[in-house]
Write a protein that holds these residues in place. Structure first.
Motif: not given
Length: 67
Positions: A17, A20-21, A65
């Motif tokens: 995560l 990705h973010y 996601t």
């Protein structure tokens, strides 16, 4: 029962995560201090292992996601 998180560690979830973010976007999606103030994988894992409601939110975001 089909558990989509079977075999996926919490560390792998948080790492994926974060990659990705990024910390800033992650903190906007899940407003918890370990993502906002001086974030790190280690501090996040420590908090999430002690806080079931926050861990659930992180796992839910991971499942939602599309990587």
């Amino acid at each position: 029962m089909n558990n989509q998180l079977h075999g996926v560690t919490l560390e792998a979830i948080v790492t994926r995560l974060q990659e990705h973010y990024g910390w800033e976007q992650l903190a906007q999606r899940i407003e918890i201090n370990c993502f906002i103030s001086d974030p790190s994988i280690k501090s996040s894992l420590k908090f999430l292992r002690k806080t079931p409601w926050a861990r659930t939110q992180v796992e839910d975001l991971y499942l939602a996601t599309t990587f």
